[in-house]
Scaffold this motif. Sequence first.
Motif, PDB file in Angstrom:
ATOM      1  N   ILE A   1       0.835  -0.856   0.052  1.00 45.04           N
ATOM      2  CA  ILE A   1      -0.077   0.107  -0.025  1.00 45.04           C
ATOM      3  C   ILE A   1       0.998   0.987   0.066  1.00 45.04           C
ATOM      4  O   ILE A   1       2.260   1.535   0.864  1.00 45.04           O
ATOM      5  N   LEU A   2       0.560   2.153  -0.613  1.00 44.00           N
ATOM      6  CA  LEU A   2       1.947   2.910  -1.049  1.00 44.00           C
ATOM      7  C   LEU A   2       0.775   4.392  -0.603  1.00 44.00           C
ATOM      8  O   LEU A   2      -0.063   4.665  -1.625  1.00 44.00           O
TER       9      LEU A   2
ATOM     10  N   VAL B   1       2.957  -1.197   3.594  1.00 42.12           N
ATOM     11  CA  VAL B   1       2.333   0.537   3.816  1.00 42.12           C
ATOM     12  C   VAL B   1       3.610   1.285   3.720  1.00 42.12           C
ATOM     13  O   VAL B   1       4.522   1.534   4.882  1.00 42.12           O
ATOM     14  N   VAL B   2       3.823   1.590   2.875  1.00 45.91           N
ATOM     15  CA  VAL B   2       5.353   2.141   2.468  1.00 45.91           C
ATOM     16  C   VAL B   2       4.625   4.232   2.348  1.00 45.91           C
ATOM     17  O   VAL B   2       4.044   4.183   1.414  1.00 45.91           O
TER      18      VAL B   2
ATOM     19  N   GLY C   1       4.873  -1.428   8.367  1.00 46.95           N
ATOM     20  CA  GLY C   1       5.138   0.410   7.997  1.00 46.95           C
ATOM     21  C   GLY C   1       7.084   0.385   7.335  1.00 46.95           C
ATOM     22  O   GLY C   1       8.059  -0.134   8.689  1.00 46.95           O
ATOM     23  N   VAL C   2       6.912   0.998   6.496  1.00 47.89           N
ATOM     24  CA  VAL C   2       8.058   1.768   6.146  1.00 47.89           C
ATOM     25  C   VAL C   2       7.942   2.998   6.006  1.00 47.89           C
ATOM     26  O   VAL C   2       6.964   4.215   5.050  1.00 47.89           O
ATOM     27  N   CYS C   3       9.425   3.622   6.322  1.00 45.21           N
ATOM     28  CA  CYS C   3       9.466   5.083   6.457  1.00 45.21           C
ATOM     29  C   CYS C   3       8.133   5.114   7.226  1.00 45.21           C
ATOM     30  O   CYS C   3       8.064   4.789   8.382  1.00 45.21           O
ATOM     31  N   THR C   4       7.381   6.477   6.899  1.00 48.86           N
ATOM     32  CA  THR C   4       6.571   6.672   7.340  1.00 48.86           C
ATOM     33  C   THR C   4       5.130   5.669   7.634  1.00 48.86           C
ATOM     34  O   THR C   4       4.336   6.586   7.849  1.00 48.86           O
ATOM     35  N   GLY C   5       5.415   4.970   6.902  1.00 51.44           N
ATOM     36  CA  GLY C   5       4.715   4.106   7.119  1.00 51.44           C
ATOM     37  C   GLY C   5       3.819   3.847   8.564  1.00 51.44           C
ATOM     38  O   GLY C   5       2.405   3.377   8.224  1.00 51.44           O
TER      39      GLY C   5
END
Length: 331
Positions: free
Chosen positions: A18-19, A87-88, A118-122
Amino acid sequence: MNSANDVPSVSRLKIGFILARSFTLSAFALFVDTLRLASDEADKSGRVLADWQVLGSTRHLITSSCGVQVAPTSDFIDPSEFNYIVVVGGLLNSETPVDHHTVEYLKKAAARKVSLIGVCTGTFILAEAGLMKNHQSCVSWLHHDVFRERFPGHEVRADRIFNLDRNRGSCAGGSSAADMAAYIVRRHISKAAERNALEVLQIDKARTALHIQPRRPLSIESNDPRLKAALIIMERNIEKTISIDKLAASVGLSRRQLERLFVEKANSSPAIIYRRMRLERAKHLVMETDAPLIEIAMEVGFENASHFAKAFRKAFGQSPTKLRDVVAAVP
């Protein structure tokens, strides 16, 4: 995190992405390319051992923070189809990084025990949806303070590059997305698949979840990861100070071992350096804000203004009141 056998009906490693609006392209690309290269031999890009989809509530293009657009490849299908949903995130200035339908889909996935990452601010998106309350989050040191302000009561760290806590994962972003993806590949497919992906990506070796984020607190030079981690933890616990015993335990050492490490590598004790950090923060607040001194004292972990003033004068040669007067007199 769930093992491959925890999710029935999944024969290959399957990941849904999910971007968010203004997502970080590099983090997404490194994560998905690690999967792509692990899924087949050499650089054939066949989806033999893994599969992935970019999920969306619509098929509208999603614009990354650098302007490159990516199209969703699937609607919101049954989340149980996936081992993980990743989730990016990206820029934090977007008030609605994902829409309501996406949030509901993530909640549905959580209810079905699908692992969420959660990746980065995901990780902010997952926390906003109430999905990180009882899990430790890992965010970039750049975003640590904002995360803590937005989500009080959530456990968050900014010393490691990624973190795995039961069926939740979080990643600081950037190149660490490849490290986290490599861990998942190794766990669900094989070490050989991981090695194939890393070799094609020109990565010598994946970093583990214990690797320290590449930032140097204060001006202390050291290559020791335990010292770096301890310094970052200190820096992130200025207002609500932690004991030296707890600090030592958080980096896998006894108090005596930690003290010996600091003396050897930093020529000082952890307690003295911790106080120095707190007082440097106080000095900044005295010079840059109009906050009452008692509030500043409390914010940097002192119980009363008198104790704070004495420590401040000893450290900087003048009282906080005098320093503020000097700053105010400068035209």
